[in-house]
Design an enzyme around this catalytic site. Sequence first.
Site, PDB file in Angstrom:
ATOM      1  CG  ASP A  85      -2.205   0.855   0.896  1.00 36.50           C
ATOM      2  OD1 ASP A  85      -1.893   1.737  -0.045  1.00 36.50           O
ATOM      3  OD2 ASP A  85      -2.846   1.192   1.971  1.00 36.50           O
ATOM      4  CG  ASP A 120      -5.801   5.710  -3.043  1.00 34.90           C
ATOM      5  OD1 ASP A 120      -4.812   5.405  -2.417  1.00 34.90           O
ATOM      6  OD2 ASP A 120      -6.956   5.373  -2.761  1.00 34.90           O
ATOM      7  CB  CYS A 275     -11.683 -21.605  18.065  1.00 33.22           C
ATOM      8  SG  CYS A 275     -10.356 -21.654  16.935  1.00 33.22           S
ATOM      9  CB  CYS A 277      -7.117 -22.452  15.673  1.00 31.94           C
ATOM     10  SG  CYS A 277      -6.508 -21.551  17.227  1.00 31.94           S
ATOM     11  CB  CYS A 280      -8.730 -22.455  20.807  1.00 30.78           C
ATOM     12  SG  CYS A 280      -8.861 -20.629  20.153  1.00 30.78           S
TER      13      CYS A 280
END
Length: 498
Positions: A85, A120, A275, A277, A280
């Site tokens: 960016d 931008d 969860c 994962c 967790c």
Amino acid sequence: MIGDFEIKDEDLAGRIGILETKHGKLETPAFFPVINPVKNEITIQDILSVGFESIITNAFLIKKYIGKEEDLHSILNYNKILMTDSGAYQILQYGDIDVSNVDIVNYETKLKPDIAVILDIPTGLTEDKKEAEKSVESTISRAKEASKFVELSKDEIIWVHPIQGGMYLDLIEYSARIADMNQDYKMLALGSPTVLMQRYEYAPLIDMIYKSKSNVSRGKPFHLFGGGHPHIFAFAVALGVDTFDSASYILYARDHRYMTRERVYRLEELDYFPCSCPICSRYSPKDVMEMPEEQKVRLIALHNLYVIKEEINYIKQSLKEGRLFEYIQQKAYSHPSTFEAFRRILNYSKYLEKYDPRVKGEVKGVFLFDNSSLHRPEVIRHAYTLSKIKQRSKALVLYCSDSKDNPLKNTEDMKNADVYIVLPFYGCVPYNVFFTYPYFQSEMPSTIDKDVIYDLKNKLKEFLSQRSYETVSIIGCEKILHVDSIRGAPVNLLLNKL
């Protein structure tokens, strides 16, 4: 060739695509975790271990704090897909930055990312339309200004043309059309939605995405800046968004906010992790709460990344199976803001139908639930199909059936008559196509929603009024339409009963 985008699969207006970059093929939909080049709370290796193969970092911050003018892959010791960016987010936050568009674009060409964004001017959520117009025109002007750098680096870098306009949909449409016409840019992106997403204001975001996507080429990949919450991914993909980026995973973690695919919890609210994962599975909420702050933030951030990855994969699987509509229907009930997003996206059901494939590989069941299912592409498409079928007889037979067995046992009813099955959600289905997709594969509740019945009666009235049958027979519709069976009666008799 760098920048080539091949669409592999489609559902609604969403797609699974392959974007060719210098450092490999990127399968979309894809998420780019934001990497802060100064802070290392989460390392690139951590992100790779979760399964991401694309990251985004800020060229303005690289220039300001590191200053090296060499291949960014080498600086970061990273050999996969990298996006930069330009500092526009800092403009949105602080109002201005001390670097010009030409300077930052020139610097990006030296960093040699795979994907790069010009500097931008974000519209943000300004209520001053003159300011919004100025940001749009400035962004268009800056894209033209950067063209010589874009042209020189086009064999290495995919350049992104941002679309601005904020809450002004007419400006977004104008910005999108101009951006799409600039062939130097192989990728487009919608800017300024970050604040809306932070506030969970998803309905206006849906309008912004639709207005931009419906005014650009289908063949260009489309990025959503700041798209970082699993809440909104599926809705954005359904409208045609291909890639997202965000630092949400770490920003939430610093505030002890724990993501799930449905909602966000504060760590102190949890007794159990919903969860499985690696984070967790190893720790309990109490374990993490008692850790030093730095470790706590790191583990929550890693978990958040796993959730984002899981959501992207689930969206891809739903898209592959042709179940993306069902998935956003399910997501709608996870939060009032997603319910608003779903209701808003139904306003664009004709756009979704336009790009939804008529036939996919393996035929799947079509799950129909309530009146929101009336907006499915298959249902919308049926109305068009029905309008093309010509009347062949003076007599009409309508039959309602709860069974997928042959609904018409009495062949006498079928002689010298046009025969239709009255099917909730769809309306009148010609008997000779009833056993084909999607009608025969449609699954619906045994008790039909009253709004769907109301819609069914209206479709039946419209069907009868558009044709000139002399007699009508209606059989087996007592349960669905609350109309007694009649045979060989005038059409007006049935219309009066409906």
